[in-house]
Design a protein around this motif. Sequence first.
Motif, PDB file in Angstrom:
ATOM      1  N   ASP A 168      41.092  30.422  39.276  1.00 23.18           N
ATOM      2  CA  ASP A 168      41.618  31.772  39.078  1.00 23.18           C
ATOM      3  C   ASP A 168      42.929  31.912  39.826  1.00 23.18           C
ATOM      4  O   ASP A 168      43.063  31.451  40.942  1.00 23.18           O
ATOM      5  CB  ASP A 168      40.631  32.803  39.622  1.00 23.18           C
ATOM      6  CG  ASP A 168      39.560  33.119  38.594  1.00 23.18           C
ATOM      7  OD1 ASP A 168      39.843  32.947  37.394  1.00 23.18           O
ATOM      8  OD2 ASP A 168      38.442  33.515  38.999  1.00 23.18           O
ATOM      9  N   ILE A 170      45.851  34.572  41.308  1.00 22.25           N
ATOM     10  CA  ILE A 170      46.202  35.948  41.633  1.00 22.25           C
ATOM     11  C   ILE A 170      47.697  35.960  41.927  1.00 22.25           C
ATOM     12  O   ILE A 170      48.191  35.093  42.639  1.00 22.25           O
ATOM     13  CB  ILE A 170      45.459  36.444  42.890  1.00 22.25           C
ATOM     14  CG1 ILE A 170      43.956  36.184  42.754  1.00 22.25           C
ATOM     15  CG2 ILE A 170      45.737  37.919  43.142  1.00 22.25           C
ATOM     16  CD1 ILE A 170      43.254  36.152  44.090  1.00 22.25           C
ATOM     17  N   LYS A 193      45.396  38.778  37.254  1.00 22.97           N
ATOM     18  CA  LYS A 193      44.992  39.576  38.408  1.00 22.97           C
ATOM     19  C   LYS A 193      46.199  39.700  39.330  1.00 22.97           C
ATOM     20  O   LYS A 193      46.765  38.697  39.758  1.00 22.97           O
ATOM     21  CB  LYS A 193      43.847  38.853  39.122  1.00 22.97           C
ATOM     22  CG  LYS A 193      43.236  39.624  40.235  1.00 22.97           C
ATOM     23  CD  LYS A 193      42.204  40.586  39.704  1.00 22.97           C
ATOM     24  CE  LYS A 193      42.153  41.816  40.601  1.00 22.97           C
ATOM     25  NZ  LYS A 193      41.470  42.932  39.929  1.00 22.97           N
ATOM     26  N   TYR A 204      41.071  39.774  48.493  1.00 22.19           N
ATOM     27  CA  TYR A 204      40.394  39.672  47.204  1.00 22.19           C
ATOM     28  C   TYR A 204      39.829  38.269  47.003  1.00 22.19           C
ATOM     29  O   TYR A 204      38.677  38.085  46.609  1.00 22.19           O
ATOM     30  CB  TYR A 204      41.378  40.027  46.081  1.00 22.19           C
ATOM     31  CG  TYR A 204      40.813  39.818  44.691  1.00 22.19           C
ATOM     32  CD1 TYR A 204      40.026  40.811  44.097  1.00 22.19           C
ATOM     33  CD2 TYR A 204      41.048  38.645  43.983  1.00 22.19           C
ATOM     34  CE1 TYR A 204      39.500  40.620  42.838  1.00 22.19           C
ATOM     35  CE2 TYR A 204      40.524  38.448  42.722  1.00 22.19           C
ATOM     36  CZ  TYR A 204      39.753  39.436  42.151  1.00 22.19           C
ATOM     37  OH  TYR A 204      39.232  39.241  40.906  1.00 22.19           O
TER      38      TYR A 204
END
Lengths: 229, 141
Positions: A168, A170, A193, A204
């Motif tokens: 992922d 960010i 994100k 986060y």
Amino acid sequence: MSEKIVFEKAKERIEHIEDVLSSVAAGDLDVRIEAEIEDDLTGVEEAINILIEDLTYELKQSKKMREELEEKLSKIEDQQKTIIRQQDDLLELSSPVSKVWDNILILPVIGTLDSQRAQIMMENLLQKIVDTGCTMSILDITGVPTVDTQVANHLLKTVTSARLLGADCIISGISPAIAQTIVHLGIDLSVIKTKATLQDAMIYAMRKNNQLTHGKIKSDHLSETEETE
Amino acid sequence: MNEISFDNNWEQLGKYPIVTEHDIVKIRQLVRHHAKEARMGIVEQTRITTAVSELFRNMFNYAEGGDVLIERGNIDGKNALIVTCIDQGPGIEDLELAMSDGYTSGMGMGYGLPGTKRLVDRFEIQSEKDKGTIVRVMKWR
């Protein structure tokens, strides 16, 4: 002296002048006209000698200048080479990917994101994801002053390819001015994100990490920050 | 669309060629500097800089570069920063299509021209096939 002899003598001297001039024209600057007697022609002969002297001097000067110029040019070329080498070095240096926490990578982007840098940045990040097995990465663009469609496109591509590797991404550090500009440009970054600051992104990512490792949010501190957001 | 005129009483701040990708960065920094000089806020500065960045990139990607004219002038009583991009590229065949969101002829995202238009206060474009394209953007405080 009869007129004929004078004429013959003058003809001879003129031919000598011609010879000298053609030698000079051919590049021999050491020849000079030797004046034997003083008369009307001597002035011309001397003038030609002076001209040859001047020409020699000028040629020497221009040769010297050419050499100087060539030296300078080679110096500039050397400098150019150094600049190019340093640019390459900089490209390598400017995309560091570091592992800052268990499972978390950070890639701070500073300066201008042109195609070449974006490519290297993406390669570095993807390689690091594979090497470390991290599944969270933070792309911090605080140091990027201008985000146009090409930069946005590069960011989207990087995030998409990281996702293909199971990580992922960010993006953090989008300034209010850049946020407004992106919206006006019409670029949709909602698939990514994003967080305002690197700190937010870090929190986060760590919370996500906890969820991954423990199946639920463990830290009280982290869940509090979520409520206040 | 009206023809773009070069017969104006504007103060020329500079004319620069775009040849390399580095020129894009260099000249858009200049534009940002002029925007700052014109006492524009940070959001306005970012907008005009991003807008010209799009235009410079178009010239670099599709027209093998071009020229940029930066001017300052009075537009309807407002002190405006005017940037004109001139190229001798292939031109845009269908302007209406090029100005619509999501359309791209190359590898871009398709938001370049319409996005640029939304970022500035005035946007003029003129293009002729095989002759080139002129885009003029204006931003005032």
